[in-house]
Each structure stands twice: as C-alpha cells, then as structure tokens.
Write an enzyme that holds these catalytic residues in place. Structure first.
Site, PDB file in Angstrom:
ATOM      1  CE  LYS A   1      -4.274   0.891   2.594  1.00 48.94           C
ATOM      2  NZ  LYS A   1      -4.848   0.705   3.947  1.00 48.94           N
TER       3      LYS A   1
HETATM    4  O1  G3P Z   1      -9.020   1.700   5.202  1.00 54.92           O
HETATM    5  C1  G3P Z   1      -8.665   2.963   5.645  1.00 54.92           C
HETATM    6  C2  G3P Z   1      -9.240   3.153   6.969  1.00 54.92           C
HETATM    7  O2  G3P Z   1      -8.564   2.390   7.901  1.00 54.92           O
HETATM    8  C3  G3P Z   1      -9.345   4.540   7.428  1.00 54.92           C
HETATM    9  O3  G3P Z   1     -10.484   4.547   8.195  1.00 54.92           O
HETATM   10  O4  G3P Z   1     -12.016   5.271   9.924  1.00 54.92           O
HETATM   11  O5  G3P Z   1      -9.588   5.920  10.012  1.00 54.92           O
HETATM   12  O6  G3P Z   1     -11.105   6.925   8.334  1.00 54.92           O
HETATM   13  P1  G3P Z   1     -10.805   5.750   9.173  1.00 54.92           P
END
Ligand code: G3P
Length: 216
Positions: free
Chosen positions: A83
C-alpha cells in the site's frame, strides 16, 4: 462485491474469517501500531488466516524508500499487497512496483483524478476514503460513483476498494454502485449481521416448536 476486514487485530480476523464472507484484509500504520509487537510476524499470521489479499503500507515518503519498503513487505507473504499513499512519490513508486509484478494499493484517495492517475500507473487497487469525506460534509460515496464511471469508460483493471467505512449503509451503497471491494472495520460487519426481526422471528419459531412438544 468482495468484503475485506479493515483491521490488524488477530482476534477480530480469526472470529470473522471462518464465516466465509471475508476475501481479504487491509491494514494501515495506525491499525498496526494499535497492535504493537512484530508487525512482520503479525502480517504473516494474518495472511495465513485469510489466504487472500492483505494490504501492508509503506511509511517512507520518498519513492525510492517506498520501493525498498514495498519490496521488503512483499517478501513477507505471497498475499501481501503493497500500500502506498497517493502522492507524486507514491505514484512513481506504484509505477515501479507494479512493473515488477507486485500488487499495489494506492491509498488516501480523495478525488477522482487521484484514482485515475493511480490506475494509469498500474495500481491493482485504489482506496477512496469515504468516511473521512463524509466527515467534512462531502459525499464519500459520490466519489466512489465518479471513480466507477471513469474506470468503466476506459476498462481499467484497477479494483475500487471502498475504505474508511463507518456503517453498513456504506456497504450497501458500494455494492449498488458496483465497487469491487468494501473494507470494513469488524464492528461494521457485526452491525450488518444484526436485524431485530431476524431475532424476533427466530425466537418465535423456537417457542412454537417447543410448544408443539415434538419428540426429537
Ligand atoms: O481503510 C482505511 C481506513 O482504515 C481509514 O479509516 O475510519 O480511520 O477513516 P478511518
């Protein structure tokens, strides 16, 4: 649509994978930092459980460093997807890693042009962050629809991996739009399992069966 778990937590992964609905895993530096310990060993264990694409993110910010780290991450297991963040350096790194046959997930996608550029350099996946866009009063799923339209126009093979998912409606909308993958925190998958009418219905079936007094 494929469902991934957005987590680096072994307990969560071990409890959901046996259900048969999980196709892969995404991690990021924040998720792995939460777990602590040896992140390489943890990634290896995760790959062994899910036996599907498992995203592991570089933390270098220059292309050469990302390429170096990406190659190292890919050695951990055949299921590792490297990634990289969407930056100029990330795009350069993606191009090189993809040309070497590694699968790259370009993350932190917040605009359709970012997704287009990532697809042009051979990204296997792009990760639009829908929840973080919703957080700033911009439609995250609107972005997904734009990317779906663009990729259809040019038959890119890059898969759209909907990320930063906050609730089951994101899963529903992603599936209706034809996104390839939705990566969900374990809690969101658990929420999507629940329906009060299922619980009430099952309770009633079992009660009626008991009342009948059938011999087993
Ligand atoms: O897949 C990306 C994710 O982990 C980010 O999520 O909830 O931190 O915006 P969040």
């Amino acid at each position: 649509m494929k469902i991934f778990i957005d987590s680096g937590n072994l307990k969560e992964i071990e409890s959901l994978v046996p259900l048969g609905i999980i196709d892969g895993i995404t991690t990021n530096p924040t998720l792995l930092a939460k777990e602590g310990g040896d992140y390489r060993a943890l990634l290896k264990q995760i790959c062994g459980i899910v036996k599907g694409p498992t995203s592991a993110e570089v933390v270098a910010t220059d292309a050469d460093g990302m390429i170096r780290q990406g190659r190292e991450l890919a050695k951990i297991d055949e299921h590792i997807v490297v990634k990289v963040p969407f930056t100029r350096e990330g795009v350069r790194a993606c191009r090189t890693l993809a040309s070497e046959g590694l699968r790259v997930n370009v993350t932190l996608i917040f605009s359709p042009t970012q997704a287009l550029f990532a697809a042009k350099v051979g990204a296997a996946y792009v990760s639009p962050f829908v929840g973080r866009l919703d957080d700033i009063a911009t439609s995250g799923m609107g972005l997904v629809q734009e990317i779906v339209d663009i990729f259809e126009n040019y038959q890119f093979s890059t898969e759209i991996l909907v990320a930063s998912v906050r609730h089951p409606m994101h899963i529903v909308e992603a599936a209706r739009m034809g996104a390839d993958i939705c990566t969900c925190p374990a809690a969101v998958i658990e929420q999507a399992f629940k329906h009060p009418l299922t619980d009430i219905g099952l309770e009633r079936f079992l009660k009626d069966w008991d009342k009948a007094g059938f011999k087993q």
